[in-house]
Write a protein that holds these residues in place. Sequence first.
Motif, PDB file in Angstrom:
ATOM      1  N   ASP A 244      26.976  11.808 -39.853  1.00 50.59           N
ATOM      2  CA  ASP A 244      26.120  10.844 -40.552  1.00 50.59           C
ATOM      3  C   ASP A 244      25.375  11.578 -41.667  1.00 50.59           C
ATOM      4  O   ASP A 244      24.418  12.322 -41.416  1.00 50.59           O
ATOM      5  CB  ASP A 244      25.140  10.215 -39.561  1.00 50.59           C
ATOM      6  N   GLY A 245      25.801  11.372 -42.901  1.00 48.24           N
ATOM      7  CA  GLY A 245      25.228  12.086 -44.030  1.00 48.24           C
ATOM      8  C   GLY A 245      23.791  11.711 -44.320  1.00 48.24           C
ATOM      9  O   GLY A 245      23.031  12.538 -44.845  1.00 48.24           O
TER      10      GLY A 245
ATOM     11  N   ALA B 212      29.576  28.787 -40.095  1.00 52.24           N
ATOM     12  CA  ALA B 212      30.683  28.230 -40.877  1.00 52.24           C
ATOM     13  C   ALA B 212      30.593  26.710 -40.989  1.00 52.24           C
ATOM     14  O   ALA B 212      30.995  26.129 -42.001  1.00 52.24           O
ATOM     15  CB  ALA B 212      32.027  28.625 -40.254  1.00 52.24           C
ATOM     16  N   VAL B 213      30.035  26.035 -39.976  1.00 50.00           N
ATOM     17  CA  VAL B 213      29.955  24.572 -40.026  1.00 50.00           C
ATOM     18  C   VAL B 213      28.930  24.097 -41.040  1.00 50.00           C
ATOM     19  O   VAL B 213      28.950  22.930 -41.443  1.00 50.00           O
ATOM     20  CB  VAL B 213      29.655  23.971 -38.627  1.00 50.00           C
ATOM     21  N   ASP B 214      28.039  24.978 -41.471  1.00 51.89           N
ATOM     22  CA  ASP B 214      27.041  24.583 -42.466  1.00 51.89           C
ATOM     23  C   ASP B 214      27.678  24.297 -43.828  1.00 51.89           C
ATOM     24  O   ASP B 214      27.046  23.683 -44.692  1.00 51.89           O
ATOM     25  CB  ASP B 214      25.976  25.666 -42.613  1.00 51.89           C
ATOM     26  N   ASP B 215      28.925  24.744 -44.006  1.00 51.76           N
ATOM     27  CA  ASP B 215      29.640  24.449 -45.246  1.00 51.76           C
ATOM     28  C   ASP B 215      29.885  22.949 -45.417  1.00 51.76           C
ATOM     29  O   ASP B 215      30.251  22.503 -46.513  1.00 51.76           O
ATOM     30  CB  ASP B 215      30.985  25.185 -45.277  1.00 51.76           C
ATOM     31  N   LEU B 216      29.685  22.172 -44.359  1.00 52.26           N
ATOM     32  CA  LEU B 216      29.880  20.723 -44.434  1.00 52.26           C
ATOM     33  C   LEU B 216      28.701  20.012 -45.095  1.00 52.26           C
ATOM     34  O   LEU B 216      28.729  18.796 -45.292  1.00 52.26           O
ATOM     35  CB  LEU B 216      30.100  20.147 -43.020  1.00 52.26           C
TER      36      LEU B 216
ATOM     37  N   VAL C 166      25.505  17.979 -45.927  1.00 53.88           N
ATOM     38  CA  VAL C 166      24.747  16.952 -45.195  1.00 53.88           C
ATOM     39  C   VAL C 166      25.551  16.380 -44.040  1.00 53.88           C
ATOM     40  O   VAL C 166      24.997  15.692 -43.178  1.00 53.88           O
ATOM     41  CB  VAL C 166      24.299  15.809 -46.134  1.00 53.88           C
ATOM     42  N   HIS C 167      26.845  16.652 -44.011  1.00 53.37           N
ATOM     43  CA  HIS C 167      27.685  16.184 -42.912  1.00 53.37           C
ATOM     44  C   HIS C 167      27.846  17.234 -41.818  1.00 53.37           C
ATOM     45  O   HIS C 167      28.656  17.072 -40.908  1.00 53.37           O
ATOM     46  CB  HIS C 167      29.059  15.769 -43.442  1.00 53.37           C
ATOM     47  N   SER C 168      27.065  18.325 -41.919  1.00 50.94           N
ATOM     48  CA  SER C 168      27.099  19.350 -40.877  1.00 50.94           C
ATOM     49  C   SER C 168      26.564  18.774 -39.566  1.00 50.94           C
ATOM     50  O   SER C 168      25.726  17.859 -39.573  1.00 50.94           O
ATOM     51  CB  SER C 168      26.235  20.555 -41.284  1.00 50.94           C
ATOM     52  N   PRO C 169      27.005  19.309 -38.444  1.00 51.40           N
ATOM     53  CA  PRO C 169      26.484  18.814 -37.161  1.00 51.40           C
ATOM     54  C   PRO C 169      25.007  19.123 -37.011  1.00 51.40           C
ATOM     55  O   PRO C 169      24.533  20.185 -37.428  1.00 51.40           O
ATOM     56  CB  PRO C 169      27.327  19.567 -36.123  1.00 51.40           C
ATOM     57  N   LEU C 170      24.275  18.197 -36.418  1.00 51.27           N
ATOM     58  CA  LEU C 170      22.856  18.396 -36.158  1.00 51.27           C
ATOM     59  C   LEU C 170      22.641  19.157 -34.861  1.00 51.27           C
ATOM     60  O   LEU C 170      21.608  19.793 -34.660  1.00 51.27           O
ATOM     61  CB  LEU C 170      22.142  17.042 -36.099  1.00 51.27           C
ATOM     62  N   THR C 171      23.617  19.086 -33.969  1.00 52.17           N
ATOM     63  CA  THR C 171      23.606  19.821 -32.702  1.00 52.17           C
ATOM     64  C   THR C 171      25.057  20.077 -32.307  1.00 52.17           C
ATOM     65  O   THR C 171      25.979  19.409 -32.784  1.00 52.17           O
ATOM     66  CB  THR C 171      22.954  19.018 -31.557  1.00 52.17           C
ATOM     67  N   LEU C 172      25.236  21.040 -31.422  1.00 53.22           N
ATOM     68  CA  LEU C 172      26.528  21.246 -30.768  1.00 53.22           C
ATOM     69  C   LEU C 172      26.263  21.414 -29.278  1.00 53.22           C
ATOM     70  O   LEU C 172      25.406  22.194 -28.866  1.00 53.22           O
ATOM     71  CB  LEU C 172      27.237  22.491 -31.311  1.00 53.22           C
TER      72      LEU C 172
ATOM     73  N   LEU D  81      38.135  11.365 -35.800  1.00 45.61           N
ATOM     74  CA  LEU D  81      38.227  11.711 -37.218  1.00 45.61           C
ATOM     75  C   LEU D  81      37.079  12.618 -37.640  1.00 45.61           C
ATOM     76  O   LEU D  81      37.265  13.555 -38.423  1.00 45.61           O
ATOM     77  CB  LEU D  81      38.255  10.437 -38.069  1.00 45.61           C
ATOM     78  N   GLN D  82      35.886  12.362 -37.121  1.00 45.75           N
ATOM     79  CA  GLN D  82      34.753  13.224 -37.439  1.00 45.75           C
ATOM     80  C   GLN D  82      34.897  14.584 -36.765  1.00 45.75           C
ATOM     81  O   GLN D  82      34.521  15.618 -37.334  1.00 45.75           O
ATOM     82  CB  GLN D  82      33.443  12.553 -37.017  1.00 45.75           C
TER      83      GLN D  82
END
Length: 396
Positions: free
Chosen positions: A44-45, A119-123, A125-131, A245-246
């Motif tokens: 969610d951007g 590496a996921v921060d390259d996404l 505003v679409h980066s994950p907020l948590t894992l 897809l996400q």
Amino acid sequence: MSGLDLRPRVVRSALGEWADDLDDQAALDRYAAAAWSVIAEPGDGVAGAIVGALGRVEALRLVTHDGLLSGVGDPQTLARAQERWRPRIDAGAVSAALRTARANGVHLLVPGDPLWPSAVDDLGVHSPLTLWVRGDPARLGSDRPAVAIVGARAATAYGEHVAIDLGAGLVARGVAVVSGGAYGIDGAAHRAVLRAGGVTMALLAGGADRAYPAGHAGMLGDIAATGVVISEVPCGTAPTRWRFLQRNRLIAALSAATVVVEAGWRSGSLNTAGHASALGRPLGAVPGPVTSAASAGCHRLLREYDAVCVTGVDDVADLIGALPADSPSERASPGESSVDSDSRRVRDALSSRTPRSVTAIARHTGLAEADVAGRLGMLELEGRARRVLDGWLRGG
């Protein structure tokens, strides 16, 4: 909507033992991260933008109390987002997610944690907020390079064979393998890594505590024991089409390169390939028979998306550029004898860091143990293998 109570006592109660070593502000920040994973869908951007602008806690306060999110985006977009999130602002749901995670040995990682995979921060505003991570999070945050091996669920024997070869070959080179835990190519790659004693990461579209598909429950348990099972959504969440897809964008982001082994013309694996391309990650595709619908998507990637043709693990090594390439004299030639070919297979099964037994090498190469022992002796004489206390390592 029951709302969220952000008082320290309530937050600490929801976090349970996870709050023991945290001060009140750190506990609130971790609780806010968990709450955002309940409130917003993966990727969610709008959520990513306001959390990036205001921080997890302040953004949560405003959303929880219908505050004005002015200055961080288009007002209409923000209003629609708040309408989307409002039904999910539920303290009970957040507490249940945290409780279920603790009960299932699932860890909560948030941006800024030492083990967070940058590496996921390259996404953006679409980066994950948590894992949510089942397994040892240290395996996720290590410096070990990773390659995604993805492909069709309805894989052919040819596709599974290639996925197995690539997975095992990457383990021998100290590379982790990322995939989606599905039937077909994903499962073949994961199992090859497990058999070879390597590290593999499974990205799920549902909660990390839920085995999906159910037939892979045992495999996912094995992955969690030696690698990691990762999800962006809280424990107990069901997988859905849009979450698959996400999820694909995370597979691409976590990997130094993505290799599509088999894919139909409209395969979901092409979605992963698209994310890899958008992130500037190298993209490879395995060619197949021109008559096979299962390879039509791979041929499309080769023709239209500048994917690199992958015919073996050496091609993948070239893609990520972090592995020592074999010298030209070591590469197989059309006239190579079966003895030389077997020696190459044995050497390819060796790691430069992790000793492997003759039995493990035989299992990987498909050769008899006696033949493996003979090839290792020759390789040792040539300086291309060396014997150590726990087995054999690759030489110079």
